[in-house]
Design a protein around this motif. Structure first.
Motif, PDB file in Angstrom:
ATOM      1  N   GLU A 100      -1.769  -5.706   3.650  1.00  0.00           N
ATOM      2  CA  GLU A 100      -1.550  -4.418   4.316  1.00  0.00           C
ATOM      3  C   GLU A 100      -2.654  -3.435   3.941  1.00  0.00           C
ATOM      4  OE1 GLU A 100       1.848  -0.936   4.498  1.00  0.00           O
ATOM      5  OE2 GLU A 100       2.475  -2.969   3.931  1.00  0.00           O
ATOM      6  N   GLY A 101      -3.265  -2.820   4.960  1.00  0.00           N
ATOM      7  CA  GLY A 101      -4.282  -1.802   4.716  1.00  0.00           C
ATOM      8  C   GLY A 101      -5.686  -2.341   4.541  1.00  0.00           C
ATOM      9  N   HIS A 148      -3.501  -3.694  -3.273  1.00  0.00           N
ATOM     10  CA  HIS A 148      -2.920  -3.652  -1.922  1.00  0.00           C
ATOM     11  C   HIS A 148      -1.785  -4.662  -1.762  1.00  0.00           C
ATOM     12  CE1 HIS A 148      -5.291  -0.930   0.750  1.00  0.00           C
ATOM     13  NE2 HIS A 148      -6.100  -0.955  -0.286  1.00  0.00           N
ATOM     14  N   GLU A 151       1.089  -3.076  -4.484  1.00  0.00           N
ATOM     15  CA  GLU A 151       1.544  -1.690  -4.230  1.00  0.00           C
ATOM     16  C   GLU A 151       0.975  -1.188  -2.903  1.00  0.00           C
ATOM     17  OE1 GLU A 151       3.642   0.114  -5.918  1.00  0.00           O
ATOM     18  OE2 GLU A 151       3.908  -1.187  -7.661  1.00  0.00           O
ATOM     19  N   PRO A 152       1.368  -1.811  -1.786  1.00  0.00           N
ATOM     20  CA  PRO A 152       0.720  -1.495  -0.508  1.00  0.00           C
ATOM     21  C   PRO A 152       0.814  -0.028  -0.075  1.00  0.00           C
ATOM     22  CG  PRO A 152       2.663  -2.897  -0.177  1.00  0.00           C
ATOM     23  CD  PRO A 152       2.396  -2.854  -1.643  1.00  0.00           C
ATOM     24  N   GLU A 153       1.974   0.600  -0.298  1.00  0.00           N
ATOM     25  CA  GLU A 153       2.131   1.987   0.173  1.00  0.00           C
ATOM     26  C   GLU A 153       1.201   2.936  -0.578  1.00  0.00           C
ATOM     27  OE1 GLU A 153       6.196   3.271   0.270  1.00  0.00           O
ATOM     28  OE2 GLU A 153       6.833   1.471   1.354  1.00  0.00           O
ATOM     29  N   LEU A 154       1.170   2.807  -1.909  1.00  0.00           N
ATOM     30  CA  LEU A 154       0.285   3.656  -2.709  1.00  0.00           C
ATOM     31  C   LEU A 154      -1.184   3.368  -2.382  1.00  0.00           C
ATOM     32  CD1 LEU A 154       1.688   3.791  -6.377  1.00  0.00           C
ATOM     33  CD2 LEU A 154       1.257   5.710  -4.854  1.00  0.00           C
ATOM     34  N   VAL A 156      -2.491   2.323   0.423  1.00  0.00           N
ATOM     35  CA  VAL A 156      -2.863   2.905   1.720  1.00  0.00           C
ATOM     36  C   VAL A 156      -3.052   4.420   1.572  1.00  0.00           C
ATOM     37  CG1 VAL A 156      -2.033   3.365   4.060  1.00  0.00           C
ATOM     38  CG2 VAL A 156      -1.861   1.054   3.118  1.00  0.00           C
ATOM     39  N   GLN A 157      -2.231   5.058   0.736  1.00  0.00           N
ATOM     40  CA  GLN A 157      -2.414   6.497   0.472  1.00  0.00           C
ATOM     41  C   GLN A 157      -3.785   6.766  -0.153  1.00  0.00           C
ATOM     42  OE1 GLN A 157       0.827   8.187  -1.857  1.00  0.00           O
ATOM     43  NE2 GLN A 157       2.348   7.234  -0.511  1.00  0.00           N
ATOM     44  N   GLN A 159      -6.456   4.909   0.213  1.00  0.00           N
ATOM     45  CA  GLN A 159      -7.442   4.713   1.287  1.00  0.00           C
ATOM     46  C   GLN A 159      -7.608   5.994   2.097  1.00  0.00           C
ATOM     47  OE1 GLN A 159      -9.050   1.560   1.326  1.00  0.00           O
ATOM     48  NE2 GLN A 159      -7.930   0.397   2.845  1.00  0.00           N
ATOM     49  N   GLU A 160      -6.470   6.613   2.443  1.00  0.00           N
ATOM     50  CA  GLU A 160      -6.497   7.824   3.275  1.00  0.00           C
ATOM     51  C   GLU A 160      -7.159   8.992   2.529  1.00  0.00           C
ATOM     52  OE1 GLU A 160      -2.421   8.339   4.387  1.00  0.00           O
ATOM     53  OE2 GLU A 160      -2.483   6.703   5.868  1.00  0.00           O
TER      54      GLU A 160
END
Length: 276
Positions: A100-101, A148, A151-154, A156-157, A159-160
């Protein structure tokens, strides 16, 4: 309580799945008496790797006059050095199927290019082995992959945050996780029992002078990442030479004249993207 790198490693189902034969091959790199014939035999029995390697060997990139149908034949024609790089690249490129990401084709293409640049640089210094330089290039960003996956959600944050230029990647990772992806990569390689030289180079390459006496391999990796970023951003060759970190190059054992050869490095093509 802040997260620890060990928390990522405990999620064993999330770790990249690198074939044993690839890890064994990497452990043999620093052994001058290594017997690679047994490794070639093992590769033959790993259908996924052998098929991918043969596909690359038979591609237009190598331009061989006849079709190669076995790993033994490939070894005879290309030599063990080339086979080693193809097997290591293939083993890692197939270690995860989805993240993810992260766009995996771009991720591995980038890693392969850093590996090729690191190997090119290693040819110009007596302080770094070219196979180790290539391998550390392949795995230099493996920590980001691990983060990734675990801890996919963190991730991706982060990355942003980086994409929106609110912080550097190092700062964003330290804020989100309490450690950098370089440290995560170092700990993963230690967990896999790969040579300490490789794991330390991955951990130290962003700031090769931070830990005291710089490691030549970490310096070569730092320079390879610099050149790769220049290629990615289509930086003018004169600006590449101007910005080339000479202190890092000196610590890597590279001659000052290396700046006049950088055009060769900027036009490298490794033919490895077909492994993805």
């Amino acid at each position: 309580m802040p997260m620890q790198v060990q928390d990522l490693l405990k999620q064993s189902d999330k770790l990249p799945n690198v074939p044993d034969v690839v890890r064994e091959l990497i452990q043999l790199l620093s052994n001058p008496d290594a017997n690679y014939s047994t490794i070639a035999e093992r590769v033959t029995h790993d259908q996924t790797i052998s098929l991918k390697v043969l596909r690359v060997v038979n591609s237009a990139y190598f331009g061989l006059s006849r079709k190669i149908s076995s790993i033994d034949e490939a070894t005879v024609l290309l030599g063990m050095d080339k086979l080693k790089t193809l097997v290591i690249a293939s083993g890692f490129a197939n270690s995860v199927s989805e993240v993810e990401g992260i766009k995996l084709p771009d991720f591995w293409s980038d890693s392969f290019h850093v590996a090729e640049l690191a190997q090119w640089l290693a040819h110009h210094t007596d302080l770094v082995d070219k196979d180790e330089a290539f391998t550390v290039g392949i795995v230099h960003n493996i920590g980001r992959l691990l983060i990734h996956l675990a801890e996919p959600e963190l991730a991706v944050q982060v990355q942003e945050t980086v994409a929106n230029k609110r912080a550097s990647r190092v700062k964003a990772e330290e804020d989100a996780f309490g450690f950098t992806s370089q440290l995560a990569g170092q700990k993963l390689l230690e967990f896999w029992r790969l040579p300490e030289l490789l794991s330390r180079a991955v951990g130290e390459h962003k700031r090769p002078f931070a830990a005291g006496e710089p490691m030549p391999l970490a310096c070569v990796l730092n320079l390879a990442c610099y050149l790769n970023a220049c290629v990615r951003n289509e930086r003018d060759a004169d600006l590449v030479r101007e910005g080339f970190p000479m202190a890092v190059a000196k610590a890597a054992g590279l001659p000052e004249s290396i700046v006049y050869e950088l055009d060769d490095a900027l036009s490298l093509d490794n033919g490895l993207d077909q492994l993805i």
